[in-house]
Each structure stands twice: as C-alpha cells, then as structure tokens.
Design a protein around this motif. Structure first.
Motif, short mmCIF file in Angstrom:
data_model
loop_
_atom_site.label_atom_id
_atom_site.label_comp_id
_atom_site.label_asym_id
_atom_site.label_seq_id
_atom_site.Cartn_x
_atom_site.Cartn_y
_atom_site.Cartn_z
N VAL A 101 25.80 47.05 0.33
CA VAL A 101 27.25 47.02 0.53
C VAL A 101 27.76 45.61 0.26
N THR A 125 30.87 43.34 0.54
CA THR A 125 32.10 43.40 1.33
C THR A 125 32.44 42.02 1.88
N ALA A 140 31.48 42.41 6.74
CA ALA A 140 30.27 43.09 7.22
C ALA A 140 30.34 43.22 8.73
N ALA A 155 35.15 46.39 8.69
CA ALA A 155 33.83 46.24 9.31
C ALA A 155 33.56 47.36 10.31
N LEU A 160 32.60 50.54 8.38
CA LEU A 160 31.24 50.46 7.85
C LEU A 160 30.21 50.59 8.97
N GLU A 161 30.47 49.97 10.10
CA GLU A 161 29.54 50.05 11.22
C GLU A 161 29.37 51.48 11.71
N TYR A 214 23.71 44.14 3.46
CA TYR A 214 25.08 43.63 3.37
C TYR A 214 25.09 42.32 2.60
N THR A 224 27.90 39.35 1.52
CA THR A 224 29.26 38.93 1.85
C THR A 224 29.42 37.42 1.71
N ARG A 240 23.62 44.75 15.16
CA ARG A 240 23.41 44.50 13.73
C ARG A 240 22.34 45.45 13.24
N TYR A 278 21.30 40.92 6.04
CA TYR A 278 22.54 40.24 5.66
C TYR A 278 22.22 39.09 4.70
#
Length: 417
Positions: A25, A27, A30, A38, A41-42, A55, A57, A69, A73
């Motif tokens: 993703v 974005t 995140a 966010a 998405l979560e 993720y 970002t 989380r 990331y």
C-alpha cells in the motif's frame, strides 16, 4: 454531470482464497494515524483477511506511538519540487514541472527497490499525494503485479487549479488504463471517474465502521428537556480534521450559534491547533476546542452528543471534490444513534445519501438563518430525532466493516496474479 446517488449494490465477496493475499500500500496515511484514510486502511487490512501488508509512505513520522501495527513499514523520500535550485525566473515554471515529474519517477524506483523481495500480490496506490498513484502504477509494471487505485478523493479535482491538478490530469489516463481495478468510496466519485475512464473496472468499497461504533440505544437530546438538560446548552459535536473544504459551512454555523446566544455550543475534537479553527471560521464564544482523542473515545463522544455536525464547504476552490467527498466519519455518525445535521451543498454524496434515506436533517444552502431554524427544529422535535436516528441506524449497516472487507477482498481476489 449526473450527481444522483444510485442505489448500486456493493461487490459480493467470493470464497476466501486458501492463501491470504499480500498487499503493498502506497499512501501518505499509513495506520495507525489520525487521518480518515489511515482508519479505513487499518479496518480493511486485518489478519483474518490479508497477509501482513507492506506500507510505503513519505509520512512515516505521522504514525501514532500507540495503536496496533500490522505489517511492515517503509519510508519514502520527500518529493523534489524543482529540478535545479536556484533556477532563472524565466525557467521557474518549467523547473517546477520537471522537478515534480522527476519526483514521481524517483518514487517509482524506491517502491520497486523495496518490493523486489516482498513477493506482493498487488500494489495499491492511494490518493492524497500527486505522486503515489503514478509511482505505484509504474512500480507494478516493473514488478509485473496488478495495480489497484484506491481513490479516497477525486484524483484530479482534489487539487486546486494549478500545477498539481495539471500533473494529476496528465497521469490519470496513464495509470487509469493500466489499473486492474479502481476503488471508490461512493457512487458519485465512481461515476465521475467512469466518465473520464469509461473502460475502467470501478468498485465501491464504503469507508467502514467497526461494530464498536454501533449504538444499541439512540441517545441525542433528552426528550423531556428538548433544548437544555440540567441547565446546559444543547451540545453539537464535530470530530476530525478542520480544513478549507469545510470552512464556509463552519462560518455559517458559527454565525448561527451567535444568533442563538448560548442555547447551543459546538465541541470540536481535532489534532489541529485552535488557530486552524479560527482560520476556518470557528472562533466564536460558543465553540470549544479539544485535542485529538483516541477512536474509542471519539465513538463514545458521538453517542453522547445531542447533534452531530457534518460540514462541507459551499465556496471551495475544489467544488467537484466536495460533491464526491465521502468523509470517513460519515458511517460512524450514522451508527452513533445521535441526530445528524448535514450542512453541505445540494448534490453532494453525503447530502443526497442522507436525504434519500431520511437519515439526517439537511441544510444544503449557505444560509446561517436556515441553520438556526434547523437547530431549533431538531432540538424541539423528539419524533423527528427518533425517526432520523432510526433511519440512520438502518443506513449505517451499509458501512459495516465486514461488508467493506468483503467488498475489498472481492476486488483483490478478482485480480489476475
């Protein structure tokens, strides 16, 4: 342009695959963070439905220290807004255009490098950045995986006229023709994009509401004391970001509160400072500013308010995006069991959805006097409040998180991988 809100059915989920899909993703928002994107998405990316997502970002610093989380990331570099610095005055515009185009291509390289060893099944690019959709699409081509465009807002008209809108208009037919699927949160936005990309496969996934957001008992203004409870003013509530896309609606409400002389007060819970409220028309004696609050607390506040206020601006520089806007809080408001007052332009998705369902009181003209009348009506009419909250609860089921997850997973499972 047709702005009606047809009652289309959401995609129906098929059987869940034996192996959960792994999704990258791209974005600016995140999870976990305070933005509506966010939160969506979560709620969609949960262990029962997808493998741990990846993720990517350029706003990694916005992640909240607390909160769950799920996934990995990766930080993307900040965009470059010019090719060379400094540039001669005569070349400044060309220099900026070149720098922003280069930023999209540089981001493509970053995404490709990060994902080479991740074996993802799809790359989802989100709106809110002028670079993420094209960069995610070009990375998907290099990695030979499907690309999905997730449009939380209109990818072109979310930008004011200028260089970002020009870039968005330049990129859209490129990533649009190559997208395996496009996701939109409502029919108005889907119809707008379909008019520009008639061959695109566009799906509706509502901005979801967790079961915890659904109230068992409508609350709102006490029936025995319609205007005051224990001597206090009637409490309006707004939760979320305060920005220019709501400014004129907030100014009108502020004027109405002043005319009502203390019978009503507005509580605003937002991560923005009080100066941002004042800049957007909320600087009166009947407006109370509060810091951003955790989602569970926000849901409780929504259930215990007297009226929930949903504003969209009447004089925005991005009127097309206002009409197709789908605030992430909309489903939460519907589920709260509290009467909703919508102050937004006629023809906007939120206005027409609630009007058609008789699920909120609508003021669709920029007129503080109409707001005064609406507030007086909703505070004095218990039958109206009960009808609106009952209909809102029925409409809220369309935003239930499991339905949104089914729709999202149906899109992902339909991709050729």
């Amino acid at each position: 342009m047709n702005r009606s809100v047809p009652q289309e059915s959401l995609p129906v989920a098929g059987e869940h695959p034996s192996r959960l899909p792994k999704i990258a993703v791209v974005t600016t928002a995140a999870p976990p963070s305070a933005s509506g994107q966010a939160r969506v998405l979560e709620r969609l990316m949960v262990p029962a439905r997808v493998a741990p997502p990846v993720y990517l970002t350029d706003q990694l610093q916005a992640l909240e220290a607390e909160g769950n989380r799920f996934g990995s990331y990766h930080s993307l570099g900040p965009p470059r807004h010019q090719l060379i610095s400094p540039a001669p005055e005569a070349l400044r515009k060309l220099n900026n255009y070149g720098g922003l185009l280069r930023s999209a291509m540089s981001r493509t390289k970053e995404i490709t490098s990060i994902l080479r060893n991740e074996s993802v099944d799809a790359i989802v690019g989100c709106t809110a950045s002028p670079f993420d959709l094209p960069a995610a699409y070009f990375a998907s081509r290099r990695l030979k995986v499907p690309f999905v465009a997730y449009l939380f807002d209109d990818p072109i008209f979310q930008w004011e006229p200028g260089i970002y809108r020009w870039l968005a208009r330049f990129w859209e037919p490129i990533w649009g023709r190559g997208a395996a699927a496009i996701i939109a949160p409502n029919e108005v936005l889907a119809n707008d994009v379909r008019g520009r990309l008639p061959a695109a496969k566009i799906y509706i996934v509502r901005n979801p509401v967790d079961p915890a957001g659904f109230s068992n008992e409508p609350t709102g203004i006490p029936q025995d004391e319609p205007e005051r409870h224990a001597g206090r003013p009637c409490r309006l509530l707004y939760t979320g970001s305060v920005y220019s896309a709501q400014a004129s609606a907030f100014r009108n409400l502020n004027a109405a509160l002043n005319r009502l002389a203390g019978r009503f007060e507005l509580d605003v819970y937002t991560s923005q400072p009080i100066t941002a409220l004042a800049a957007n028309g909320l600087d009166g004696p009947y407006v109370r500013h509060h810091a951003h609050t955790p989602q569970s607390t926000a849901l409780s506040l929504q259930r215990n308010a007297d009226v929930l206020f949903l504003p969209l601006s009447f004089d925005s520089a991005i009127p097309e995006a206002i009409l197709s806007s789908s605030p992430a809080k909309l489903g939460e408001y519907l589920a709260a069991g509290t009467p909703i007052l919508v102050h937004a332009p006629a023809g906007s998705f939120a206005t027409e959805l609630l009007r058609n369902a008789d699920a909120g009181l609508i003021v669709d003209t920029s007129d503080p006097d109409r707001l005064v009348a609406a507030l007086t009506t909703i505070s004095n009419d218990p039958k109206l409040r009960r009808r609106l909250t009952k209909n809102a609860a029925l409409l809220a089921e369309e935003f239930h998180v499991e339905r949104a997850r089914d729709a999202f997973c149906s899109v992902i499972s339909s991709l050729d991988r």
